[in-house]
Design a protein around this motif. Structure first.
Motif, PDB file in Angstrom:
ATOM      1  N   THR A   1       0.825  -1.205   0.000  1.00  0.00           N
ATOM      2  CA  THR A   1       0.000   0.000   0.000  1.00  0.00           C
ATOM      3  C   THR A   1       0.860   1.256   0.000  1.00  0.00           C
ATOM      4  OG1 THR A   1      -0.189  -0.287   2.408  1.00  0.00           O
ATOM      5  CG2 THR A   1      -2.007  -1.075   1.065  1.00  0.00           C
ATOM      6  N   ARG A   2       1.928   1.252   0.765  1.00  0.00           N
ATOM      7  CA  ARG A   2       2.832   2.418   0.778  1.00  0.00           C
ATOM      8  C   ARG A   2       3.470   2.605  -0.585  1.00  0.00           C
ATOM      9  NH1 ARG A   2       6.962   2.177   5.517  1.00  0.00           N
ATOM     10  NH2 ARG A   2       5.138   2.916   6.671  1.00  0.00           N
ATOM     11  N   LEU A   3       3.900   1.516  -1.198  1.00  0.00           N
ATOM     12  CA  LEU A   3       4.494   1.572  -2.529  1.00  0.00           C
ATOM     13  C   LEU A   3       3.491   2.124  -3.536  1.00  0.00           C
ATOM     14  CD1 LEU A   3       6.974   0.609  -4.304  1.00  0.00           C
ATOM     15  CD2 LEU A   3       5.660  -1.487  -4.678  1.00  0.00           C
ATOM     16  N   GLY A   4       2.234   1.652  -3.438  1.00  0.00           N
ATOM     17  CA  GLY A   4       1.211   2.087  -4.377  1.00  0.00           C
ATOM     18  C   GLY A   4       0.936   3.578  -4.315  1.00  0.00           C
ATOM     19  N   ARG A   5       0.944   4.138  -3.120  1.00  0.00           N
ATOM     20  CA  ARG A   5       0.675   5.581  -2.988  1.00  0.00           C
ATOM     21  C   ARG A   5       1.773   6.426  -3.618  1.00  0.00           C
ATOM     22  NH1 ARG A   5      -0.409   3.780   2.160  1.00  0.00           N
ATOM     23  NH2 ARG A   5       1.259   4.997   3.135  1.00  0.00           N
ATOM     24  N   ARG A   6       2.911   5.809  -3.880  1.00  0.00           N
ATOM     25  CA  ARG A   6       4.026   6.522  -4.503  1.00  0.00           C
ATOM     26  C   ARG A   6       4.196   6.161  -5.979  1.00  0.00           C
ATOM     27  NH1 ARG A   6       8.150   5.283   0.582  1.00  0.00           N
ATOM     28  NH2 ARG A   6       7.108   6.636   2.111  1.00  0.00           N
ATOM     29  N   GLY A   7       3.243   5.395  -6.515  1.00  0.00           N
ATOM     30  CA  GLY A   7       3.286   5.059  -7.926  1.00  0.00           C
ATOM     31  C   GLY A   7       3.972   3.748  -8.255  1.00  0.00           C
ATOM     32  N   GLY A   8       4.449   3.029  -7.236  1.00  0.00           N
ATOM     33  CA  GLY A   8       5.085   1.740  -7.468  1.00  0.00           C
ATOM     34  C   GLY A   8       4.050   0.639  -7.580  1.00  0.00           C
ATOM     35  N   VAL A   9       4.182  -0.215  -8.584  1.00  0.00           N
ATOM     36  CA  VAL A   9       3.216  -1.301  -8.783  1.00  0.00           C
ATOM     37  C   VAL A   9       3.948  -2.595  -9.129  1.00  0.00           C
ATOM     38  CG1 VAL A   9       1.248   0.138  -9.437  1.00  0.00           C
ATOM     39  CG2 VAL A   9       2.885  -0.585 -11.189  1.00  0.00           C
ATOM     40  N   TYR A  10       3.312  -3.701  -8.785  1.00  0.00           N
ATOM     41  CA  TYR A  10       3.856  -5.021  -9.072  1.00  0.00           C
ATOM     42  C   TYR A  10       3.363  -5.515 -10.431  1.00  0.00           C
ATOM     43  CZ  TYR A  10       4.626  -5.125  -4.002  1.00  0.00           C
ATOM     44  OH  TYR A  10       5.008  -4.841  -2.720  1.00  0.00           O
ATOM     45  N   THR A  11       4.246  -6.173 -11.175  1.00  0.00           N
ATOM     46  CA  THR A  11       3.864  -6.891 -12.391  1.00  0.00           C
ATOM     47  C   THR A  11       4.543  -8.256 -12.343  1.00  0.00           C
ATOM     48  OG1 THR A  11       5.710  -6.387 -13.896  1.00  0.00           O
ATOM     49  CG2 THR A  11       4.033  -4.664 -13.596  1.00  0.00           C
ATOM     50  N   LEU A  12       4.114  -9.155 -13.201  1.00  0.00           N
ATOM     51  CA  LEU A  12       4.732 -10.480 -13.242  1.00  0.00           C
ATOM     52  C   LEU A  12       6.182 -10.424 -13.703  1.00  0.00           C
ATOM     53  CD1 LEU A  12       1.777 -12.569 -14.705  1.00  0.00           C
ATOM     54  CD2 LEU A  12       2.604 -12.536 -12.339  1.00  0.00           C
ATOM     55  N   ASP A  13       6.569  -9.310 -14.325  1.00  0.00           N
ATOM     56  CA  ASP A  13       7.946  -9.131 -14.789  1.00  0.00           C
ATOM     57  C   ASP A  13       8.745  -8.215 -13.871  1.00  0.00           C
ATOM     58  OD1 ASP A  13       7.764 -10.688 -17.272  1.00  0.00           O
ATOM     59  OD2 ASP A  13       6.319  -9.148 -17.854  1.00  0.00           O
ATOM     60  N   GLY A  14       8.274  -8.026 -12.654  1.00  0.00           N
ATOM     61  CA  GLY A  14       8.993  -7.201 -11.697  1.00  0.00           C
ATOM     62  C   GLY A  14       8.241  -5.922 -11.351  1.00  0.00           C
ATOM     63  N   ARG A  15       8.834  -5.156 -10.461  1.00  0.00           N
ATOM     64  CA  ARG A  15       8.205  -3.929  -9.972  1.00  0.00           C
ATOM     65  C   ARG A  15       8.551  -2.764 -10.879  1.00  0.00           C
ATOM     66  NH1 ARG A  15       9.472  -3.027  -3.742  1.00  0.00           N
ATOM     67  NH2 ARG A  15      10.828  -1.394  -4.496  1.00  0.00           N
TER      68      ARG A  15
END
Length: 441
Positions: free
Chosen positions: A335-349
Motif C-alpha cells: 500500500t505504501r508503494l502504491g501511494r508513490r506510484g510503485g506497482v507489481y507486475t509479473l515481470d517485476g516492480r
C-alpha cells in the motif's frame, strides 16, 4: 493433484479461533544448494467473523482503514482479513469509541476477520528506531543510522512497560502488557498479539537476551489479563491472543523464546485459563536469514497452532517464509508503494511516475488482471500521479493488493496440488530475471 481435506465446503462459523491443517510440503529444493525439510502447509483458520484460508496475505489497516481504499474495495482484491494497530487507534479515535461501535470490524464496516498489533512495533519505531532506517539489510549502515539517540526517542522501555509520546500532539502515554490487552479487547479483533519489545539489528547480544526475557514476562502478564478480560466481557465474541517470538538473529534466543511462550500457554491451559491461540514471529532480521529464522521458530511451535510473520511481503520472502512454516503475513509495503506510484507486475516492480509511461496505454499487467488492469491504462495512472490526484493512490494500491493477495492464493493452491517448487521457480524466474536463484533463501 493431492486431495484437499478442507474442500469442498467451508467449516461452520466458529465461536473461537482455531486452526485446521489441510496439506503440507515434504521438502524444499533450493537451486544450487541443497534439499531441506519443509514445514510449509496450508490450512483453515476459523474465527468468529469468518475463515482465513492459509497461507494468506493480510492487508494493513493501521488506523481502521487501508489507506485510499474502502473496505469493499479491499474485499474485492480477495483479501480475507485485515490488521489494525492498537497504538494508533488508542490515540485516535480511542478504544472506547471503537468498543461502543461494536469492535473494529463493525466500526469500519469490514465484514470478515480482523487482527490487531499490540503496539510493540512502536516500541522500536518510536523508540530506538525513531526516524531511522528499519531495514532487513545493515550493509553500508552505521549503528547511528539505525539506533536513535535517547534524547530523540518518543518511546522509552522499562521493565514494567513503555512510556510513549503521542505522534499526534506529543502528549505522554503509558503502555504496559495489561494496558495493551485492555485496548485490544476494546478494539475487539478476532486475533490480537501480546505486547512485546521489538529490537533492532544492531542491539547487543546482552540487550537481546534481556529483551527476550522481558518479552517473556510481558507475555505471561498478557495471558493473565487476557483471561481476566475474557471472563469480564462475555457479551463480546471470543478473541484469540497470540504470543510473539523475538530473539533477533540468534538461534538459541529464537528457540528459547518460542519454547518459553509454548510453556506459558500450556501452563495457563492447565490452570483452566486461556492460552495462546497462535504465535507471531517478529523482530528485525536480515533478509538472507529470513527462512532460517522462521524455520527455527516453526520447529519449536506446536503444529496445531497458526504462525503469523509480521511485516513481510516481498515475493521471494513470501515463498521462503511459507516453505519454512509461516501461515499468514502482514506488511504495509504494497500500500505504501502504491501511494508513490510503485506497482507489481509479473515481470517485476515498476514505478508509473516514469516518463516512459506517459504514452503507454496498456494496463499495468494484463495477465494479473483485476479491476484496475481491466479499466485503466499506465498512461492514465501516470497522469494522475503527476497531477497529484488522490485517485492515483487508490488505483495503484488496489492493484498491488490484488497482486499480493492473488500471489499468496496461488502459492496455497500450488502446495495443495503438490507443485510448490514448480510454481516458485516459474514465478521468481520471471519476476527477478536471470538472478532469480539468488532470491531463494
Amino acid at each position: 493433484m493431492r486431495p484437499n481435506p478442507c474442500a469442498p465446503q467451508d467449516p461452520a462459523p466458529a465461536t473461537d479461533t482455531s486452526f485446521q491443517l489441510c496439506s503440507r510440503l515434504e521438502h524444499v529444493t533450493r537451486p544450487g544448494r541443497d534439499t531441506a525439510p519443509a514445514l510449509g502447509r496450508t490450512g483453515v483458520l476459523n474465527t468468529p467473523h469468518g475463515i482465513i484460508r492459509t497461507p494468506a496475505f493480510i492487508p494493513v489497516a493501521t488506523k481502521a482503514t487501508v489507506k485510499t481504499l474502502t473496505p469493499e474495495q479491499v474485499k474485492s482484491t480477495g483479501a480475507q482479513a485485515i490488521l489494525s494497530n492498537a497504538y494508533h487507534l488508542y490515540l485516535q479515535p480511542g478504544p472506547d469509541i471503537v468498543d461502543e461501535a461494536g469492535g473494529v470490524a463493525a466500526f469500519e464496516n469490514w465484514r470478515g476477520p480482523t487482527y490487531t498489533d499490540s503496539g510493540g512495533f512502536q516500541v522500536m519505531s518510536l523508540g530506538v528506531g525513531f526516524k531511522k532506517v528499519l531495514a532487513m539489510d545493515t550493509s553500508g549502515l552505521n549503528t547511528s543510522d539505525i539506533v536513535a539517540q535517547q534524547a530523540k526517542r518518543m518511546a522509552v522501555v522499562d521493565e514494567d512497560g513503555v512510556d510513549f509520546r503521542s505522534v499526534i500532539d506529543g502528549s505522554k502515554h503509558r503502555f504496559t502488557p495489561e494496558v495493551s490487552m485492555q485496548i485490544q479487547h476494546q478494539l475487539g479483533a478476532d486475533i490480537m498479539f501480546a505486547f512485546d519489545e521489538l529490537t533492532t539489528l544492531v542491539n547487543t547480544r546482552v540487550y537481546q537476551e534481556r529483551s527476550v526475557e522481558r518479552t517473556h514476562r510481558w507475555a505471561e502478564r498478557c495471558l493473565a489479563e487476557h483471561d481476566r478480560l475474557t471472563q469480564a466481557r462475555p457479551h463480546r465474541p471470543l478473541q484469540s491472543l497470540w504470543g510473539v517470538v523475538q530473539g533477533a538473529q540468534y538461534e538459541d534466543l529464537r528457540r528459547q523464546a518460542a519454547r518459553g511462550l509454548v510453556a506459558l500457554s500450556e501452563q495457563a491451559e492447565q490452570r483452566g485459563c486461556r492460552g495462546f491461540g497462535g504465535y507471531g514471529i517478529g523482530g528485525a532480521l536480515e533478509k538472507e536469514n529470513l527462512g532460517t529464522i522462521v524455520d527455527w521458530v516453526s520447529q519449536e511451535l506446536p503444529e496445531e497452532k497458526p504462525r503469523h510473520l509480521l511485516g513481510i511481503s516481498e515475493p521471494d520472502d513470501l515463498f521462503t517464509a511459507i516453505a519454512a512454516g509461516a501461515d499468514t503475513f502482514d506488511c504495509v509495503a504494497p500500500t505504501r508503494l502504491g501511494r508513490r506510484g510503485g506497482v507489481y507486475t509479473l515481470d517485476g516492480r515498476i514505478n508509473l511516475t516514469g516518463a516512459r509511461f506517459k504514452r503507454d496505454f496498456s494496463p499495468i499487467d494484463a495477465e494479473v488482471g483485476g479491476y484496475v488492469c481491466e479499466n485503466y491504462s499506465r498512461a492514465y495512472i501516470h497522469h494522475l500521479l503527476k497531477a497529484k490526484e488522490f485517485l492515483a493512490g487508490t488505483l495503484c494500491t488496489l492493484h498491488n493488493l490484488h497482486f499480493m493477495v492473488g500471489l499468496v492464493d496461488r502459492i496455497r493452491q500450488a502446495i495443495d496440488e503438490g507443485r510448490f517448487e514448480e510454481y516458485r521457480d516459474q514465478f521468481l524466474s520471471r519476476y527477478y530475471g536471470a538472478e532469480w536463484k539468488d532470491h531463494i533463501g
